[in-house]
Design an enzyme around this catalytic site. Sequence first.
Site, mmCIF file in Angstrom:
data_model
loop_
_atom_site.group_PDB
_atom_site.id
_atom_site.type_symbol
_atom_site.label_atom_id
_atom_site.label_comp_id
_atom_site.label_asym_id
_atom_site.label_seq_id
_atom_site.Cartn_x
_atom_site.Cartn_y
_atom_site.Cartn_z
ATOM 1 N N HIS A 1 1.399 34.808 -122.033
ATOM 2 C CA HIS A 1 0.249 34.992 -121.150
ATOM 3 C C HIS A 1 -0.619 33.740 -121.098
ATOM 4 C CE1 HIS A 1 1.209 39.318 -121.974
ATOM 5 N NE2 HIS A 1 1.232 39.248 -120.667
ATOM 6 N N GLU B 1 16.060 41.910 -102.453
ATOM 7 C CA GLU B 1 16.363 41.450 -103.813
ATOM 8 C C GLU B 1 17.576 42.147 -104.414
ATOM 9 O OE1 GLU B 1 12.807 42.165 -106.130
ATOM 10 O OE2 GLU B 1 12.314 43.917 -104.939
ATOM 11 N N ASP C 1 15.450 38.501 -108.755
ATOM 12 C CA ASP C 1 16.340 39.652 -108.903
ATOM 13 C C ASP C 1 17.603 39.513 -108.070
ATOM 14 O OD1 ASP C 1 15.213 41.356 -110.828
ATOM 15 O OD2 ASP C 1 13.689 42.026 -109.426
ATOM 16 N N CYS D 1 9.674 34.514 -102.134
ATOM 17 C CA CYS D 1 8.636 34.533 -103.162
ATOM 18 C C CYS D 1 9.182 34.404 -104.585
ATOM 19 C CB CYS D 1 7.796 35.803 -103.040
ATOM 20 S SG CYS D 1 8.734 37.334 -103.275
#
Length: 554
Positions: A181, A417, A441, A488
């Site tokens: 993170h 995807e 994906d 994206c």
Amino acid sequence: MRIYDGFSVSDGIAYGKAVTLFYEKIFIQDKILDNEKEKELLRFESLLSGFLESDRIMDEDEKLENLLNVHIELIDDPFLKDTVKNKILTENKSLEKSIEETFSHICYELNSLDSDYMRDRIYDYISIQEEFIRTLTSVEEIKIYENKFILFTENLSPKLIDKYKDQLIGIVSKNGGKTSHASLYAKNLQIPYIICNSLDFQELKNKSFDCILDCDQEKLIINPDGDTVNSYKKSLKASQKEFLDTNIVRTKNNRYVRVCSNISSFEEFEVSLNNGTDGCGLFRTEFLYMSDESPTEEYQFEIFKKLAQSTEKPIVIRTFDIGADKKSKFFRLDEEKNPFLGLRGFRIYKEFYKELRKHLRAILRASAFGNVKIMIPMITTLEEVLWIKNEILKIKDELREEKVDFDENIEFGIMIETPASVFLFDILVKEVDFVSIGTNDLVQYMLACDRENSKMQQLYDCYHPSVIRSINRVVDIAHRNGKIVSMCGNFASELDAVELLILLGIDEFSVTNDVLQKIKKRIKLFDYNNYLDFFDKLNKFKTGRSVLYYFDNK
């Protein structure tokens, strides 16, 4: 002058004073007496409440709610709390020792997983453990007096970045992962960041020195000589003088290509707007579901509304994409042997129907305040598309009856995807206004290759001919039906892929903040006349390497 190799998390070059945050290892008491257990439990409760109350981002706060609050959710984990308490009560361990052993166990379990993403959570836990121990042992905080500096720290946390973000010009850490993170936070704030595990932080702790952080070349230079400094100063000056392109750019052949941003919070989008983005190509909504409680419709609406009001540029909101590698405390999904092929994305919507309705209502209401679009993830059948479109129509009817404003013509899109959506696209395209190709994906499903498994990285290839042909098929069908195609996935942020994706016909790149202007620059330099033989070669590429070889020789 000393030069170190590292690996870059966030691109860029920085030169300036270094500040080293290094805390000596503290002696921790092991055992406690029976009559001390209650006191240790009270200390633990006080520690937790102090961290949760002071660190939790409030609704009206504009900080990176996703990254920072997920970090806090790790602290609020019932397993972590119960394990620490049990060690105090049953093993007579001190609170500090209980925390150390619990975190060590969690990190050991994470390290045994095949997923690089999950292993990177280790660095999140390490940073939390360090903060816990320093708080409990009352270690005096190191004061920083530099106005602008490059931070050196063994372990980086989102909290640390948030504290000094206005002063940071660069970050160097000894430990870390590209998807922790803290790393994602640094990347989206465009702070140059490199991980260099060969550094001796104990040696550096009390020293004053300048350094050059060259994340583009993955180099760290400590105490650079005059010639090196002058050379880098020229590079920095040149990059600062570069024109910030705030308009939609076009190739040398006058083809316009939009470059948008992938974001997870309003603050990230503010950075994007300052960096010349053409809009939000992907707003991830998963962060709304990272706590135990369901986010209200009003809470979601205020977030989406704020985003919509901030710009006239398009905002694509992807409905929550939970499952597989995207865990959620609220959606308690059963453990699956193969979660990437299980309940995820669209597939959980019928099971969590009430949550979906709240979510869609909030998006539709926000559409009255800006150029908002809806995008649905993980589509494999026509029935899925028709079902979700029908649900949106029902909610539109409800809002009209309630006299609540929304965009009657809000655009509807899906993510491509899966191989199924690629090969069904000639049918699906009739039901959508736009599509976005999610290469992360798509590649793993097309090549039957787990993208989180480090042993599969040689097989995970965005340039694989099957992937290239899939993209080409989707774009060709979309354009013949007058529809826009965005990308994206991470592939869109790869600088070396820009020319290929323009040739394939991608209308819109949705990328990370750190490469946005670099992508625009490459688009402006693109000349179709240099690639007149591309479509003759397209179906002759036999390997991913052959695709790369074609562009390397242009």
